[in-house]
Scaffold this motif. Structure first.
Motif, PDB file in Angstrom:
ATOM      1  N   ILE A   1      72.150  18.558 -14.176  1.00 60.56           N
ATOM      2  CA  ILE A   1      71.490  19.387 -13.181  1.00 60.56           C
ATOM      3  C   ILE A   1      70.138  19.805 -13.732  1.00 60.56           C
ATOM      4  O   ILE A   1      70.013  20.144 -14.897  1.00 60.56           O
ATOM      5  CB  ILE A   1      72.342  20.623 -12.815  1.00 60.56           C
ATOM      6  N   VAL A   2      69.135  19.751 -12.874  1.00 57.99           N
ATOM      7  CA  VAL A   2      67.770  20.078 -13.279  1.00 57.99           C
ATOM      8  C   VAL A   2      67.338  21.351 -12.558  1.00 57.99           C
ATOM      9  O   VAL A   2      67.462  21.454 -11.341  1.00 57.99           O
ATOM     10  CB  VAL A   2      66.797  18.927 -12.946  1.00 57.99           C
ATOM     11  N   VAL A   3      66.835  22.328 -13.336  1.00 55.53           N
ATOM     12  CA  VAL A   3      66.334  23.586 -12.790  1.00 55.53           C
ATOM     13  C   VAL A   3      64.860  23.692 -13.153  1.00 55.53           C
ATOM     14  O   VAL A   3      64.500  23.669 -14.335  1.00 55.53           O
ATOM     15  CB  VAL A   3      67.108  24.796 -13.341  1.00 55.53           C
ATOM     16  N   ASN A   4      64.001  23.827 -12.133  1.00 53.24           N
ATOM     17  CA  ASN A   4      62.553  23.946 -12.342  1.00 53.24           C
ATOM     18  C   ASN A   4      62.073  25.285 -11.806  1.00 53.24           C
ATOM     19  O   ASN A   4      62.331  25.635 -10.659  1.00 53.24           O
ATOM     20  CB  ASN A   4      61.798  22.814 -11.629  1.00 53.24           C
ATOM     21  N   LYS A   5      61.405  26.049 -12.639  1.00 54.82           N
ATOM     22  CA  LYS A   5      60.764  27.296 -12.234  1.00 54.82           C
ATOM     23  C   LYS A   5      59.265  27.168 -12.460  1.00 54.82           C
ATOM     24  O   LYS A   5      58.753  26.073 -12.672  1.00 54.82           O
ATOM     25  CB  LYS A   5      61.370  28.472 -13.008  1.00 54.82           C
ATOM     26  N   ASN A   6      58.569  28.320 -12.446  1.00 54.66           N
ATOM     27  CA  ASN A   6      57.113  28.274 -12.519  1.00 54.66           C
ATOM     28  C   ASN A   6      56.609  27.611 -13.795  1.00 54.66           C
ATOM     29  O   ASN A   6      55.847  26.652 -13.753  1.00 54.66           O
ATOM     30  CB  ASN A   6      56.543  29.695 -12.409  1.00 54.66           C
ATOM     31  N   ASP A   7      57.045  28.128 -14.938  1.00 55.69           N
ATOM     32  CA  ASP A   7      56.519  27.647 -16.216  1.00 55.69           C
ATOM     33  C   ASP A   7      57.569  27.000 -17.100  1.00 55.69           C
ATOM     34  O   ASP A   7      57.281  26.680 -18.244  1.00 55.69           O
ATOM     35  CB  ASP A   7      55.853  28.806 -16.982  1.00 55.69           C
TER      36      ASP A   7
ATOM     37  N   GLU B   1      73.827  11.682  -6.107  1.00 46.45           N
ATOM     38  CA  GLU B   1      73.106  12.950  -6.169  1.00 46.45           C
ATOM     39  C   GLU B   1      73.641  13.889  -5.103  1.00 46.45           C
ATOM     40  O   GLU B   1      73.704  13.547  -3.916  1.00 46.45           O
ATOM     41  CB  GLU B   1      71.600  12.709  -5.974  1.00 46.45           C
ATOM     42  N   PHE B   2      74.024  15.111  -5.533  1.00 44.29           N
ATOM     43  CA  PHE B   2      74.588  16.114  -4.634  1.00 44.29           C
ATOM     44  C   PHE B   2      73.771  17.399  -4.741  1.00 44.29           C
ATOM     45  O   PHE B   2      73.193  17.696  -5.780  1.00 44.29           O
ATOM     46  CB  PHE B   2      76.048  16.421  -4.987  1.00 44.29           C
ATOM     47  N   GLY B   3      73.753  18.183  -3.644  1.00 42.66           N
ATOM     48  CA  GLY B   3      73.084  19.473  -3.644  1.00 42.66           C
ATOM     49  C   GLY B   3      74.063  20.598  -3.912  1.00 42.66           C
ATOM     50  O   GLY B   3      75.175  20.626  -3.377  1.00 42.66           O
ATOM     51  N   LEU B   4      73.657  21.567  -4.753  1.00 41.07           N
ATOM     52  CA  LEU B   4      74.500  22.718  -5.082  1.00 41.07           C
ATOM     53  C   LEU B   4      73.593  23.892  -5.408  1.00 41.07           C
ATOM     54  O   LEU B   4      72.801  23.845  -6.355  1.00 41.07           O
ATOM     55  CB  LEU B   4      75.414  22.406  -6.265  1.00 41.07           C
ATOM     56  N   PHE B   5      73.713  24.998  -4.580  1.00 41.04           N
ATOM     57  CA  PHE B   5      72.920  26.210  -4.796  1.00 41.04           C
ATOM     58  C   PHE B   5      71.424  25.886  -4.889  1.00 41.04           C
ATOM     59  O   PHE B   5      70.716  26.310  -5.808  1.00 41.04           O
ATOM     60  CB  PHE B   5      73.370  26.953  -6.057  1.00 41.04           C
ATOM     61  N   ASN B   6      70.943  25.122  -3.934  1.00 41.61           N
ATOM     62  CA  ASN B   6      69.535  24.731  -3.861  1.00 41.61           C
ATOM     63  C   ASN B   6      69.074  23.900  -5.051  1.00 41.61           C
ATOM     64  O   ASN B   6      67.869  23.728  -5.269  1.00 41.61           O
ATOM     65  CB  ASN B   6      68.643  25.973  -3.733  1.00 41.61           C
ATOM     66  N   GLU B   7      69.991  23.404  -5.822  1.00 41.47           N
ATOM     67  CA  GLU B   7      69.662  22.523  -6.944  1.00 41.47           C
ATOM     68  C   GLU B   7      70.402  21.202  -6.739  1.00 41.47           C
ATOM     69  O   GLU B   7      71.383  21.131  -5.994  1.00 41.47           O
ATOM     70  CB  GLU B   7      70.072  23.142  -8.284  1.00 41.47           C
ATOM     71  N   LYS B   8      69.904  20.155  -7.405  1.00 41.40           N
ATOM     72  CA  LYS B   8      70.488  18.838  -7.263  1.00 41.40           C
ATOM     73  C   LYS B   8      71.241  18.435  -8.527  1.00 41.40           C
ATOM     74  O   LYS B   8      70.724  18.583  -9.630  1.00 41.40           O
ATOM     75  CB  LYS B   8      69.401  17.812  -6.948  1.00 41.40           C
ATOM     76  N   ILE B   9      72.439  17.943  -8.320  1.00 40.26           N
ATOM     77  CA  ILE B   9      73.254  17.443  -9.423  1.00 40.26           C
ATOM     78  C   ILE B   9      73.280  15.921  -9.332  1.00 40.26           C
ATOM     79  O   ILE B   9      73.704  15.352  -8.330  1.00 40.26           O
ATOM     80  CB  ILE B   9      74.684  18.009  -9.364  1.00 40.26           C
ATOM     81  N   LYS B  10      72.824  15.287 -10.396  1.00 41.19           N
ATOM     82  CA  LYS B  10      72.803  13.833 -10.454  1.00 41.19           C
ATOM     83  C   LYS B  10      73.896  13.363 -11.391  1.00 41.19           C
ATOM     84  O   LYS B  10      74.067  13.908 -12.482  1.00 41.19           O
ATOM     85  CB  LYS B  10      71.441  13.324 -10.945  1.00 41.19           C
TER      86      LYS B  10
END
Length: 581
Positions: A292-298, A248-257
């Motif tokens: 890569i997983v991106v989570n926002k409000n909804d 797991e690596f961090g990229l632009f405040n997101e994590k790449i698994k």
């Protein structure tokens, strides 16, 4: 002075008396007058003066409102009030249930059924433990109208070692399993001579060794390793090695698994179905799956892909497969309604052990190959209808190349050395390119902590490419579960399932060729079946619990596989006991 005042007073009195006497004489004759009264006065409403509700204002200054400003003058006031300190209210605490490290489970039932389990664990240090599990399930058969022996045994032993440090968790497993089944599903109208030739018993054995390693503060997240050696009493052997490290690596405040996959399979069967030659197979699959997983409000989005390189060791050929791995969800009405969709694919490696676990009546003459699951496109809605009621509705379209299908083997009963699986009583595997359209629905309700219910249903349509039918795949599946805590001591549960019709091949003897007999294939429908199971239990104490189970309550002798009827009503009585050393 007093005398003067008295004289003056007397003089005033004399003058007032003279004046009154004169006035009385002047008004003595006032005359007469006649007054005629016509009628008495009766007032009416119209005679009243009506006051206007909104009087007119002639003052022009009244039309303009004067702006009023308020000023507050605050000044401290000395106070001697001291509030009392608050105290938490008393809460009735329920007694925490004691957890025991070990338990034993024993049950006995009709068909001479024995179910036994033993689990033990022990801490060897503050962060290390060892555990063991023994399981046994057996029945002596006794299915109605079955000519061959139909008993079965399943026995397994598992050992575990665990080590949990601050940033590291390590678990290792070692186990062995032994399974005994019978090919008892012969067609009807067999002569006793033919039946006496069949020894239907066959055995599966499996030895495995595995380990799992996970780290909390490292780009290297976890790794798993498992080795299986599977063999039977007919000379078949299969080895499989599966390795899966994850990073797991961090990229632009997101994590790449990223997952790496190594899957090796190799094995052989002593002979094919007709006994002409051996069957060998071997595959080495290497895969990589970044995401890569991106989570926002909804909404949430998981974007990835997987690439596999598969080498066929026996045929000296190799292929590269690329699959999408995309999932997305968005909250339409909070948690009440969530829309989700995605498309996924994968390379699934089939094995003899997997086939035997799904259908224990397969013959040791199978063709083993991986399945190319090209894509599974799905979309649906899920959410909550209330705090206690949730739902899930999904539709999907799936494309699979080389999908395995179980199909009945043909007769080979007049061969020189007929094997016990060559009497139309075993199953082989054929591969086909299948497109599947599926609708799935699920409803779960938690009425309280003491009652839960679940309903689910699945409808599928299969479109085959080379085979006439999608053998032994049901179109309709329905299921329901119920669990209830009746009192603090009594509890009960039930599960019901329905499986629709399936299609298979049956071999019919030709009436034209008498000797040697000839058989031709014909498609047959396997009837749908319904099965209901119920259990009730009584917790005598924290340690001891008794139970009573009823399986196949309708006492139906349905066939899950062609010519293989199941046991009727099954009753199992037993108890479980928890303990510590």
């Amino acid at each position: 002075m007093t005398k003067i005042f008295q004289n003056t007073k007397g003089l005033v009195l004399v003058l007032l008396t003279c004046h009154l006497s004169y006035a009385q004489k002047k008004d003595e004759n006032i005359g007469t007058e006649v007054v005629n009264v016509v009628k008495p006065y009766t007032p009416t409403i119209s005679d009243a003066f009506k006051v206007k509700e909104i009087p007119s204002l002639e003052d022009a200054d009244n039309s303009k409102k004067e702006a009023i400003k308020y000023n507050f003058f605050s000044f401290p006031v000395a106070s001697t009030f001291v509030p009392l300190k608050g105290r938490a209210a008393n809460v009735d605490k329920s007694q925490a249930e004691k957890l025991y490290k070990n338990f034993v489970n024993l049950g006995l039932g009709n068909y001479t059924t024995l179910n036994a389990e033993l689990f033990v664990t022990e801490n060897i240090s503050d962060h290390e433990y060892v555990g063991g599990m023994f399981r046994h399930l057996s029945s002596q058969g006794g299915i109605k109208d079955v000519a061959l022996n139909n008993d079965f045994y399943t026995t397994s032993l598992d050992l575990t070692y665990g080590n949990q440090l601050q940033n590291l968790t390590w678990i290792s497993d070692l186990g062995y399993q032994n399974q005994i089944y019978n090919w008892y599903g012969i067609p009807e109208n067999f002569t006793q001579t033919t039946i006496d030739r069949i020894n239907p018993k066959h055995t599966f054995n499996n030895f495995y060794l595995g380990t799992n390693l996970s780290l909390s503060d490292s780009f290297f997240k976890e790794a798993s390793f498992k080795y299986n050696r599977f063999w039977d009493t007919n000379g078949s052997i299969e080895n499989r090695i599966f390795v899966k490290p994850s990073f797991e690596f961090g990229l632009f405040n997101e994590k790449i698994k990223t997952n790496f996959i190594v899957d090796y399979l190799g094995g052989n069967f002593e002979k094919n179905f007709f006994g002409t030659n051996t069957i060998k197979y071997g595959f080495a699959n290497f895969g990589i799956h970044p995401s890569i997983v991106v989570n926002k409000n909804d909404w949430a989005l998981n974007i990835g892909a997987s690439v596999f390189y598969s080498a066929d060791n026996q045929n000296s050929s190799s292929k590269i497969f690329v699959y999408p791995q995309v999932n997305a969800s968005i909250k339409l009405v909070g948690d009440l309604m969530i829309f989700y969709t995605g498309v996924e694919g994968s390379l699934n490696q089939n094995s003899y052990r997997d086939f035997s676990n799904e259908n224990p009546f397969v013959s040791p003459t199978l063709v083993i190959a991986p399945t190319d699951k090209q894509f599974n496109l799905f979309a649906g809605f899920k959410g909550k209808l209330s705090n206690n009621l949730s739902y899930n509705l999904r539709g999907a379209v799936q494309n699979e190349k080389n999908k395995p299908l179980f199909v009945s083997n043909e007769f080979n009963m007049f061969a020189t050395n007929s094997e016990s699986y060559q009497f139309g009583n075993s199953f082989g595997v054929v591969y086909d390119d299948i497109r599947t359209m599926n609708l799935f629905g699920e409803l779960k309700a938690d009425f309280s902590k003491n009652a839960t219910i679940g309903l689910n249903g699945s409808y599928s349509r299969f479109f085959s490419t080379f085979q006439e039918e999608a053998w032994n795949l049901p179109t309709l599946k329905l299921g329901a579960t119920l669990n209830v805590n009746i009192t603090k001591k009594w509890f009960a549960g039930a599960n019901v399932f329905y499986v629709g019709e399936r299609k298979d091949i049956v071999y019919i003897q030709s009436m034209i060729t008498i000797f040697p007999p000839a058989y031709y294939p014909e498609i047959t429908n396997l009837k749908s079946y319904f099965d209901a199971n119920f259990n009730v239990g009584y917790q005598h104490s924290e340690r001891l619990t008794g139970f009573l189970k009823f399986n196949n309550i309708a006492n139906q002798s349905y066939q899950k596989w062609m010519n293989y009827p199941v046991q009727g009503l099954q009753v199992l009585l037993g108890a479980s006991y928890k303990f510590d050393f």
